[in-house]
Scaffold this motif. Structure first.
Motif, PDB file in Angstrom:
ATOM      1  N   LEU A 194      52.336  43.605  12.345  1.00  0.00           N
ATOM      2  CA  LEU A 194      52.127  44.569  11.409  1.00  0.00           C
ATOM      3  C   LEU A 194      53.717  44.697  10.756  1.00  0.00           C
ATOM      4  N   TYR A 195      54.562  44.321  11.306  1.00  0.00           N
ATOM      5  CA  TYR A 195      55.972  44.383  10.613  1.00  0.00           C
ATOM      6  C   TYR A 195      56.037  43.427   9.687  1.00  0.00           C
ATOM      7  N   ALA A 196      55.446  42.182  10.292  1.00  0.00           N
ATOM      8  CA  ALA A 196      55.492  41.061   9.217  1.00  0.00           C
ATOM      9  C   ALA A 196      54.806  41.163   8.126  1.00  0.00           C
ATOM     10  N   LEU A 197      53.685  41.631   8.194  1.00  0.00           N
ATOM     11  CA  LEU A 197      52.517  41.898   6.896  1.00  0.00           C
ATOM     12  C   LEU A 197      53.424  43.076   6.052  1.00  0.00           C
ATOM     13  N   ALA A 198      53.650  43.985   6.451  1.00  0.00           N
ATOM     14  CA  ALA A 198      54.493  44.814   5.753  1.00  0.00           C
ATOM     15  C   ALA A 198      55.792  44.299   5.087  1.00  0.00           C
ATOM     16  N   LEU A 266      59.671  52.138  -0.508  1.00  0.00           N
ATOM     17  CA  LEU A 266      60.361  53.010   0.610  1.00  0.00           C
ATOM     18  C   LEU A 266      59.482  53.423   1.440  1.00  0.00           C
ATOM     19  N   ARG A 267      58.304  53.912   1.141  1.00  0.00           N
ATOM     20  CA  ARG A 267      57.325  54.223   2.277  1.00  0.00           C
ATOM     21  C   ARG A 267      56.861  53.140   3.218  1.00  0.00           C
ATOM     22  N   VAL A 268      56.663  51.949   2.547  1.00  0.00           N
ATOM     23  CA  VAL A 268      56.318  50.912   3.484  1.00  0.00           C
ATOM     24  C   VAL A 268      57.637  50.443   4.139  1.00  0.00           C
ATOM     25  N   GLU A 269      58.701  50.382   3.841  1.00  0.00           N
ATOM     26  CA  GLU A 269      59.817  50.144   4.557  1.00  0.00           C
ATOM     27  C   GLU A 269      60.074  51.041   5.696  1.00  0.00           C
ATOM     28  N   ALA A 270      60.021  52.397   5.461  1.00  0.00           N
ATOM     29  CA  ALA A 270      60.222  53.367   6.483  1.00  0.00           C
ATOM     30  C   ALA A 270      59.060  53.014   7.681  1.00  0.00           C
ATOM     31  N   LEU A 271      57.695  52.813   7.203  1.00  0.00           N
ATOM     32  CA  LEU A 271      56.898  52.544   8.136  1.00  0.00           C
ATOM     33  C   LEU A 271      57.306  51.117   9.008  1.00  0.00           C
ATOM     34  N   SER A 272      57.653  50.248   8.301  1.00  0.00           N
ATOM     35  CA  SER A 272      57.823  48.684   8.927  1.00  0.00           C
ATOM     36  C   SER A 272      59.174  49.005   9.674  1.00  0.00           C
ATOM     37  N   SER A 273      59.866  49.900   9.682  1.00  0.00           N
ATOM     38  CA  SER A 273      61.070  50.054  10.285  1.00  0.00           C
ATOM     39  C   SER A 273      60.699  50.693  11.696  1.00  0.00           C
ATOM     40  N   MET A 274      59.915  51.412  11.573  1.00  0.00           N
ATOM     41  CA  MET A 274      59.208  52.349  12.745  1.00  0.00           C
ATOM     42  C   MET A 274      58.542  51.503  13.502  1.00  0.00           C
ATOM     43  N   LEU A 275      57.977  50.372  13.019  1.00  0.00           N
ATOM     44  CA  LEU A 275      57.007  49.490  13.795  1.00  0.00           C
ATOM     45  C   LEU A 275      57.806  48.791  14.759  1.00  0.00           C
ATOM     46  N   ILE A 276      59.138  48.591  14.605  1.00  0.00           N
ATOM     47  CA  ILE A 276      59.957  47.735  15.305  1.00  0.00           C
ATOM     48  C   ILE A 276      60.950  48.718  16.120  1.00  0.00           C
ATOM     49  N   LEU A 304      56.651  48.122  34.719  1.00  0.00           N
ATOM     50  CA  LEU A 304      57.900  48.599  34.188  1.00  0.00           C
ATOM     51  C   LEU A 304      58.766  47.420  33.812  1.00  0.00           C
ATOM     52  N   THR A 305      58.771  46.039  34.466  1.00  0.00           N
ATOM     53  CA  THR A 305      59.535  45.006  33.851  1.00  0.00           C
ATOM     54  C   THR A 305      59.045  44.624  32.663  1.00  0.00           C
ATOM     55  N   GLY A 306      57.560  44.658  32.371  1.00  0.00           N
ATOM     56  CA  GLY A 306      57.183  44.352  30.992  1.00  0.00           C
ATOM     57  C   GLY A 306      57.762  45.398  29.896  1.00  0.00           C
ATOM     58  N   PHE A 307      57.787  46.616  30.331  1.00  0.00           N
ATOM     59  CA  PHE A 307      58.297  47.559  29.458  1.00  0.00           C
ATOM     60  C   PHE A 307      59.785  47.524  29.226  1.00  0.00           C
ATOM     61  N   LEU A 308      60.599  47.150  29.978  1.00  0.00           N
ATOM     62  CA  LEU A 308      61.913  47.104  29.593  1.00  0.00           C
ATOM     63  C   LEU A 308      62.112  45.771  28.801  1.00  0.00           C
ATOM     64  N   ILE A 309      61.410  44.656  28.971  1.00  0.00           N
ATOM     65  CA  ILE A 309      61.404  43.437  28.089  1.00  0.00           C
ATOM     66  C   ILE A 309      61.187  43.752  26.821  1.00  0.00           C
ATOM     67  N   ALA A 310      60.151  44.561  26.846  1.00  0.00           N
ATOM     68  CA  ALA A 310      59.521  44.749  25.400  1.00  0.00           C
ATOM     69  C   ALA A 310      60.353  45.421  24.416  1.00  0.00           C
ATOM     70  N   LEU A 311      61.219  46.061  24.981  1.00  0.00           N
ATOM     71  CA  LEU A 311      62.403  46.848  24.125  1.00  0.00           C
ATOM     72  C   LEU A 311      63.188  45.865  23.684  1.00  0.00           C
ATOM     73  N   VAL A 312      63.251  44.625  24.172  1.00  0.00           N
ATOM     74  CA  VAL A 312      64.323  43.713  23.392  1.00  0.00           C
ATOM     75  C   VAL A 312      63.857  42.875  22.579  1.00  0.00           C
ATOM     76  N   ILE A 313      62.688  42.419  22.715  1.00  0.00           N
ATOM     77  CA  ILE A 313      61.824  41.516  21.862  1.00  0.00           C
ATOM     78  C   ILE A 313      61.703  41.854  20.349  1.00  0.00           C
ATOM     79  N   PRO A 314      61.507  43.048  20.013  1.00  0.00           N
ATOM     80  CA  PRO A 314      61.341  43.336  18.397  1.00  0.00           C
ATOM     81  C   PRO A 314      62.855  43.403  17.800  1.00  0.00           C
ATOM     82  N   THR A 315      63.669  43.479  18.322  1.00  0.00           N
ATOM     83  CA  THR A 315      65.376  43.280  17.869  1.00  0.00           C
ATOM     84  C   THR A 315      65.454  41.984  17.149  1.00  0.00           C
ATOM     85  N   THR A 316      64.839  40.954  17.646  1.00  0.00           N
ATOM     86  CA  THR A 316      64.789  39.554  17.078  1.00  0.00           C
ATOM     87  C   THR A 316      64.507  39.726  15.627  1.00  0.00           C
ATOM     88  N   ALA A 317      63.624  40.391  15.032  1.00  0.00           N
ATOM     89  CA  ALA A 317      63.475  40.593  13.695  1.00  0.00           C
ATOM     90  C   ALA A 317      64.535  40.992  12.985  1.00  0.00           C
TER      91      ALA A 317
END
Length: 596
Positions: A194-198, A266-276, A304-317
């Motif tokens: 969704l972030y990539a599309l926005a 601006l609205r799309v940017e705010a939404l896309s930033s929220m997505l990650i 729990l492990t998946g939850f913690l690692i998932a918080l790291v992955i979006p920072t790649t973008a």
């Protein structure tokens, strides 16, 4: 994927729309090649730093595995597993040490590369024709030596390490999640599409709009310059309001265009930033993990492990977006640096010759600054040793161009210029400047003391020799009035005083041939007589080529050459040329009439 460029927030996000890409290279392939070539001296250290960063990023995954092991033990009411605790601590320590070492290596590499590039620029500019500096502003050289080299800093010191860490850690984490359960891996990537599309929607037509924005920026800059530089004239003629209106219209055009471009994003940017953002990614993965656990598809510890690692992955973008923008900026800077470093050098003869004496000969000299722009068209002129030859003529006749060919500011395109019987192209540049000196209209005083500026003519000169040259140039008394005397740094001198410092410099150099380009042009009336006296001292025993606009100052010259349209139309002594009744006589009559 490129993240919008703006100030980074504490969470690492960029909530604002993209700025105009004023450093966007015209040809990305050439820019990339230029960047690769400039980075070559530190490429080995960069690869080492990248390897350390990759290992450090993988080490950051060890704590996740350790926490999972500890979680299994705690749920089973087992004893605390000391190796798991050690693994968590060791992983965090290794990550910090390895990434710290990698950044240290790249920062030292960046310092070395900056010094290396600046030395290359100095060496290159030390070998280009002197005329090059008249065609290129000091601002462009300063921009390359400071701004453009500084633009490489983030790419060299940070980009490789941070991008590697930001890529390897999420990829390693994703691989670990795939090993645990493929559902957790898909859940961790849930918001990225969704972030990539926005972002793709925001960036559509980016180059076209950016080009229009650059044009609007240029128009408003032009309006500002026009308003500021012409404010005296427009106020004198009562047109200040109209000039202000032009600036206001340009500013409104710029503001309206930029607002129309940015507002929908601006609205799309705010939404896309929220997505990650961490809260949204965390909430999605928490809900998914709870559901998968309730369905019995994954264990609580794996969830729990998946939850913690998932918080790291979006920072790649975000990290990759920063890196892409930094790389484009650095590539554009590299392209400009490459152009500067490719500036053609002044050709040097394989077997240089040394001039003998002060005779000067212009033999069928032709010259043009570019194809189809011939300024000089077959000039023949001889300057006997110890004589004064004056060049006169209307503006654009080629006087200054002809004079600068003697110290080889440029090379002729036809014919030859000889000093002491030797073509200047066959003389080593350093030897040539020991034979030919020059005092130009635009006096260049370098940063330093008055004595340093005079010593440019001969760095090994003693203090007594510097003072003697200053006395002969009629500037000694003025120097003594300065608070620090000859030790005054960046002394404030009038145009005529600066001119006399330049004359003292030429006296100290003691070259047998000297070029004077309207040396009294910027002298104030009070110091003009002093400048003329200094020039008389300078002329003694030397071959002089003088450019003059005020004919009275060269009436006593041994030879006067009148240039018009790039050719010598008259030649002779003052009285002979007046008796001829040609162009010189008309110029003399016109100037004498103006003075009456």
């Amino acid at each position: 994927m490129t993240a919008p460029a703006a100030e980074r927030t504490p969470t690492g996000e960029r909530p604002d729309p993209p700025p105009p890409p004023q450093d966007e290279p015209d040809d990305p392939r050439l820019a990339a090649a230029a960047l690769s070539e400039l980075r070559r001296p530190v490429a080995g250290r960069t690869r080492l730093a990248v390897a350390l960063a990759a290992v450090g990023a993988l080490a950051a995954l060890v704590p996740f595995a350790g926490l999972a092991a500890l979680g299994d033990l705690l749920l089973a009411d087992g004893p605390l597993d000391r190796p798991a605790v050690v693994a968590v601590a060791a992983g965090l320590l290794a990550r910090g040490l390895l990434l710290g070492a990698a950044l240290t290596i790249t920062h030292f590499a960046d310092v070395d590369l900056q010094a290396h590039l600046r030395r290359r620029i100095v060496r290159r500019l030390g070998r280009v024709p002197l005329g090059w500096f008249g065609e290129h502003s000091s601002g462009s050289v300063r921009k390359a030596a400071q701004n453009d080299i500084a633009a490489l800093h983030h790419l060299i010191a940070h980009h490789a390490v941070e991008t590697t860490a930001a890529t390897v850690l999420p990829l390693g984490g994703l691989a670990y999640l795939l090993w645990l359960d493929w559902r957790l891996a898909l859940l961790a990537l849930g918001t990225l599409p969704l972030y990539a599309l926005a972002y793709a929607w925001m960036m559509r037509g980016y180059r076209e709009k950016a080009a229009r924005l650059d044009a609007a920026t240029a128009r408003i800059s032009s309006a500002v310059v026009e308003f500021v530089t012409g404010i005296g004239v427009v106020k004198t003629f009562g047109r200040a309001r109209r000039a202000h209106d032009a600036y206001r219209e340009a500013a409104e055009e710029f503001g309206n265009f930029y607002a129309d471009w940015v507002r929908p994003m601006l609205r799309v940017e705010a939404l896309s930033s929220m997505l990650i953002s961490a809260p949204v990614v965390g909430l999605l993965n928490l809900l998914g993990a709870v559901w998968f656990t309730a369905q019995g598809r994954v264990t609580p510890v794996d969830a729990l492990t998946g939850f913690l690692i998932a918080l790291v992955i979006p920072t790649t973008a975000v990290a990759l977006g920063f890196g892409a923008q930094d790389r484009r900026t650095a590539a554009a800077a590299a392209l400009r640096l490459r152009a500067l470093l490719d500036t053609p050098e002044l050709p040097v003869a394989a077997e240089p010759r040394v001039p003998a004496g002060g005779a000067v000969e212009f033999d069928d000299v032709r010259f043009g600054y570019g194809p189809g722009s011939e300024v000089l068209r077959g000039v023949d002129l001889d300057l006997a040793p110890g004589t004064v030859t004056a060049l006169v003529g209307p503006s654009g006749a080629g006087k200054s161009t002809l004079a600068t060919l003697l110290p080889r500011f440029h090379d002729v395109t036809g014919g030859a210029v000889r000093v002491g019987g030797v073509d200047v192209r066959e003389v080593d540049p350093e030897e040539l400047y020991r034979s030919v000196g020059f005092v130009l209209q635009d006096v260049a005083l370098v940063h330093g003391t008055v004595a340093d500026n005079i010593r440019l003519g001969r760095p090994d000169a003693t203090d007594d020799e510097v003072v003697a040259a200053a006395r002969a140039a009629q500037i000694h008394d003025r120097v003594l009035q300065l608070p620090e005397g000859y030790g005054a740094v960046d002394a404030l001198l009038s145009g005529g005083e600066a001119q006399r410092v330049a004359i003292a410099r030429a006296l100290l150099a003691d070259t047998p041939v000297l070029v004077l380009d309207e040396a009294t042009a910027f002298a104030d009336p009070e110091s003009e007589a002093a400048v003329q006296d200094a020039l008389s001292e300078l002329a003694r025993g030397r071959t002089l080529l003088v450019i003059a606009h005020r004919l009275r100052t060269i009436a006593g010259a041994d030879q006067i050459a009148v240039l018009d349209g790039g050719v010598v139309v008259e030649r002779g002594a003052h009285d002979d040329l007046l008796a001829l009744g040609g162009k010189y006589a008309r110029m003399w009559t016109a100037q004498e009439g103006e003075q009456r």
